[in-house]
Design a protein around this motif. Structure first.
Motif, PDB file in Angstrom:
ATOM      1  N   TYR A  22      65.049  16.222  68.216  1.00 44.19           N
ATOM      2  CA  TYR A  22      64.039  15.491  68.992  1.00 44.19           C
ATOM      3  C   TYR A  22      62.921  16.436  69.440  1.00 44.19           C
ATOM      4  O   TYR A  22      61.734  16.112  69.317  1.00 44.19           O
ATOM      5  CB  TYR A  22      64.715  14.840  70.198  1.00 44.19           C
ATOM      6  CG  TYR A  22      63.865  13.825  70.928  1.00 44.19           C
ATOM      7  CD1 TYR A  22      63.656  12.548  70.411  1.00 44.19           C
ATOM      8  CD2 TYR A  22      63.290  14.134  72.161  1.00 44.19           C
ATOM      9  CE1 TYR A  22      62.901  11.608  71.095  1.00 44.19           C
ATOM     10  CE2 TYR A  22      62.527  13.197  72.853  1.00 44.19           C
ATOM     11  CZ  TYR A  22      62.335  11.937  72.314  1.00 44.19           C
ATOM     12  OH  TYR A  22      61.585  11.007  72.999  1.00 44.19           O
ATOM     13  N   ASN A  25      60.918  17.617  66.220  1.00 40.73           N
ATOM     14  CA  ASN A  25      60.077  16.624  65.551  1.00 40.73           C
ATOM     15  C   ASN A  25      59.083  15.945  66.481  1.00 40.73           C
ATOM     16  O   ASN A  25      58.064  15.424  66.015  1.00 40.73           O
ATOM     17  CB  ASN A  25      60.966  15.557  64.894  1.00 40.73           C
ATOM     18  CG  ASN A  25      61.843  16.132  63.795  1.00 40.73           C
ATOM     19  OD1 ASN A  25      61.599  17.235  63.309  1.00 40.73           O
ATOM     20  ND2 ASN A  25      62.862  15.396  63.412  1.00 40.73           N
ATOM     21  N   ARG A 359      69.630  14.328  63.527  1.00 43.10           N
ATOM     22  CA  ARG A 359      68.360  13.860  62.955  1.00 43.10           C
ATOM     23  C   ARG A 359      68.224  12.353  63.102  1.00 43.10           C
ATOM     24  O   ARG A 359      67.152  11.833  63.473  1.00 43.10           O
ATOM     25  CB  ARG A 359      68.283  14.256  61.484  1.00 43.10           C
ATOM     26  CG  ARG A 359      66.967  13.873  60.826  1.00 43.10           C
ATOM     27  CD  ARG A 359      66.949  14.229  59.363  1.00 43.10           C
ATOM     28  NE  ARG A 359      65.773  13.635  58.703  1.00 43.10           N
ATOM     29  CZ  ARG A 359      65.717  13.304  57.427  1.00 43.10           C
ATOM     30  NH1 ARG A 359      66.764  13.519  56.637  1.00 43.10           N
ATOM     31  NH2 ARG A 359      64.627  12.766  56.919  1.00 43.10           N
ATOM     32  N   GLU A 363      65.304  10.312  65.519  1.00 47.01           N
ATOM     33  CA  GLU A 363      64.340   9.342  64.995  1.00 47.01           C
ATOM     34  C   GLU A 363      64.473   7.993  65.704  1.00 47.01           C
ATOM     35  O   GLU A 363      63.476   7.369  66.083  1.00 47.01           O
ATOM     36  CB  GLU A 363      64.545   9.171  63.485  1.00 47.01           C
ATOM     37  CG  GLU A 363      64.249  10.425  62.666  1.00 47.01           C
ATOM     38  CD  GLU A 363      62.842  10.937  62.896  1.00 47.01           C
ATOM     39  OE1 GLU A 363      61.888  10.172  62.681  1.00 47.01           O
ATOM     40  OE2 GLU A 363      62.705  12.108  63.309  1.00 47.01           O
ATOM     41  N   ARG A 368      61.545   5.300  65.700  1.00 43.71           N
ATOM     42  CA  ARG A 368      61.372   5.292  64.242  1.00 43.71           C
ATOM     43  C   ARG A 368      62.612   4.705  63.572  1.00 43.71           C
ATOM     44  O   ARG A 368      63.637   4.462  64.204  1.00 43.71           O
ATOM     45  CB  ARG A 368      61.125   6.714  63.728  1.00 43.71           C
ATOM     46  CG  ARG A 368      59.975   7.442  64.426  1.00 43.71           C
ATOM     47  CD  ARG A 368      58.638   6.780  64.169  1.00 43.71           C
ATOM     48  NE  ARG A 368      57.554   7.436  64.865  1.00 43.71           N
ATOM     49  CZ  ARG A 368      56.844   8.456  64.395  1.00 43.71           C
ATOM     50  NH1 ARG A 368      57.142   8.966  63.217  1.00 43.71           N
ATOM     51  NH2 ARG A 368      55.868   8.970  65.114  1.00 43.71           N
ATOM     52  N   ASN A 370      65.910   4.730  61.112  1.00 43.25           N
ATOM     53  CA  ASN A 370      66.978   5.683  60.827  1.00 43.25           C
ATOM     54  C   ASN A 370      66.822   6.194  59.392  1.00 43.25           C
ATOM     55  O   ASN A 370      66.741   5.402  58.454  1.00 43.25           O
ATOM     56  CB  ASN A 370      68.337   4.988  60.988  1.00 43.25           C
ATOM     57  CG  ASN A 370      69.507   5.954  60.971  1.00 43.25           C
ATOM     58  OD1 ASN A 370      69.430   7.056  60.460  1.00 43.25           O
ATOM     59  ND2 ASN A 370      70.612   5.523  61.548  1.00 43.25           N
TER      60      ASN A 370
END
Length: 406
Positions: A22, A25, A359, A363, A368, A370
């Motif tokens: 997190y 990104n 990850r 997301e 966002r 998966n």
């Protein structure tokens, strides 16, 4: 009144990995990790930490591949080595059913372009001098499989996340969820109210307690995993491979000149999350250090490891893994509750899949999609269940007792 974009409950390897991805990104967003004890000090540090990539459950494989891909990045960022042991893994099949399983596994290895080869029994025993493989019908060797120090990997994620701006707080407990209707808006902590845009529960064996507050029967149960470490011996070269013995429902790997091995006992111990103490070291997993369980299945193991009857056992380790009746993870978006994500139900694979889990939830927490297919892990797949009932606990325990993989 504190407010953050994301709060993660639980500082085990899942929580630390989510914080890492997190902050990497989405550096403009704020994240806080709450751990009521110490980071990676419960299930994470007690894991056997087989970094298995090639599995019969193919939905796990992309998650494991992500873990492998991120480790060099963590090492580079910290300027330190994780010292992962890439010793390979031998799968020894001694029955027709397990031979068929192994042929299917080799096909899966080819699908994911993972190196694999067949071995003769004498070649296998040369690689692992403790192994008696003359009854094997088929033996496969996957040279890229590995194991690691699980505590080190978990804290690598945490340290990198902190460098990237994560606020990681130890010694802070969560008392309750803050709800507005069917929306989670934050947490009541030991230090007061904390508001958040998204909440991730990654509290391992204790996760069903918080999920219950949001009206969710989380389909998993804490089930004991246990393993033993032998005395040191020349039978156990440090570079020898991991060995899976599905016909014995056992696995083994080198451990500093000794052998670490685990077996599936006839009846695994499961416990209601209500009964697990906050400090896991206060719980007695086995008064006799697992010897009764081992004695009940030792003949299965002795068929492949005759030295088990003579070698000394120096260490015993046990912890809770979150199991499900079908052996699949239980994780994803909370059904019927807004702003709540559940990173739970590791089914004994948590170390290997931590990168992919981190990850995926980073997301999802950012709104966002998966990057992985979580259909097999759907939290609603069992329908309405009571995760605190004895019937449910027994089903999850039986799933571990019947497990033949590593």
């Amino acid at each position: 009144m504190k407010s953050v974009d994301l709060v993660i409950v639980g500082g085990g390897i899942f929580g630390c990995a989510i914080a890492y991805y997190y902050t990497r990104n989405y550096p403009a967003k704020s994240v806080m990790v709450l751990e009521r004890k110490e980071l990676c000090n419960a299930a994470t540090s007690r894991a056997a930490a087989l970094m298995t990539v090639v599995r019969s459950k193919q939905s796990y494989i992309p998650l494991s591949l992500e873990t492998r891909a991120v480790i060099p990045e963590l090492e580079k960022q910290l300027g330190e080595s994780l010292d992962m042991k890439t010793v390979g893994m031998m799968h020894v099949a001694a029955s027709e059913a397990r031979e068929k399983d192994l042929q299917e596994l080799m096909a899966i290895a080819g699908t994911y372009e993972q190196p694999a080869e067949w071995l003769r029994a004498d070649e296998a025993m040369q690689k692992a001098p403790w192994l008696k493989a003359d009854e094997a019908r088929a033996i496969a060797f996957l040279p890229q499989e590995a194991y690691c120090d699980p505590y080190l990997l978990g804290t690598f994620f945490a340290r990198c996340a902190k460098q990237q701006g994560a606020d990681i707080r130890q010694g802070v407990g969560v008392q309750s969820m803050l709800m507005e209707g069917n929306t989670v808006v934050g947490l009541q902590t030991d230090g007061g109210k904390l508001y958040a845009g998204k909440v991730v529960i990654a509290a391992g064996a204790w996760s069903p307690l918080l999920a219950r507050q949001a009206g969710i029967g989380l389909p998993m149960a804490p089930v004991r995993s246990q393993y033993w470490i032998t005395e040191r011996s020349s039978l156990f070269p440090e570079a020898s491979p991991i060995v899976l013995l599905p016909d014995a429902q056992a696995y083994a790997r080198p451990e500093g000149g000794a052998l670490l091995f685990g077996v599936r006992e006839n009846r695994s111990l499961s416990l209601s999350p209500d009964l697990i103490p906050e400090e896991i070291t206060e719980f007695s997993f086995s008064p006799d250090r697992g010897m009764t369980d081992l004695s009940e299945v030792i003949e299965r193991l002795g068929r492949f490891f005759p030295g088990i009857y003579d070698i000394g056992l120096k260490y015993y380790m046990a912890g809770f893994s979150a199991y499900t009746p079908d052996g699949n993870l239980s994780m994803g978006v909370a059904p019927g509750v807004n702003n709540l994500l559940l990173a739970t139900g590791c089914v004994g694979a948590g170390i290997a899949i931590a990168g992919g889990v981190g990850r995926a939830f980073a997301e999802l927490a950012a709104g966002r999609s998966n990057p992985y297919n979580f259909n097999d892990f759907d939290i609603s797949r069992f329908g309405k269940i009571d995760p605190f009932s004895q019937e449910w606990l027994d089903k999850c325990a039986m799933a571990r007792s019947k497990k033949v993989s590593g």
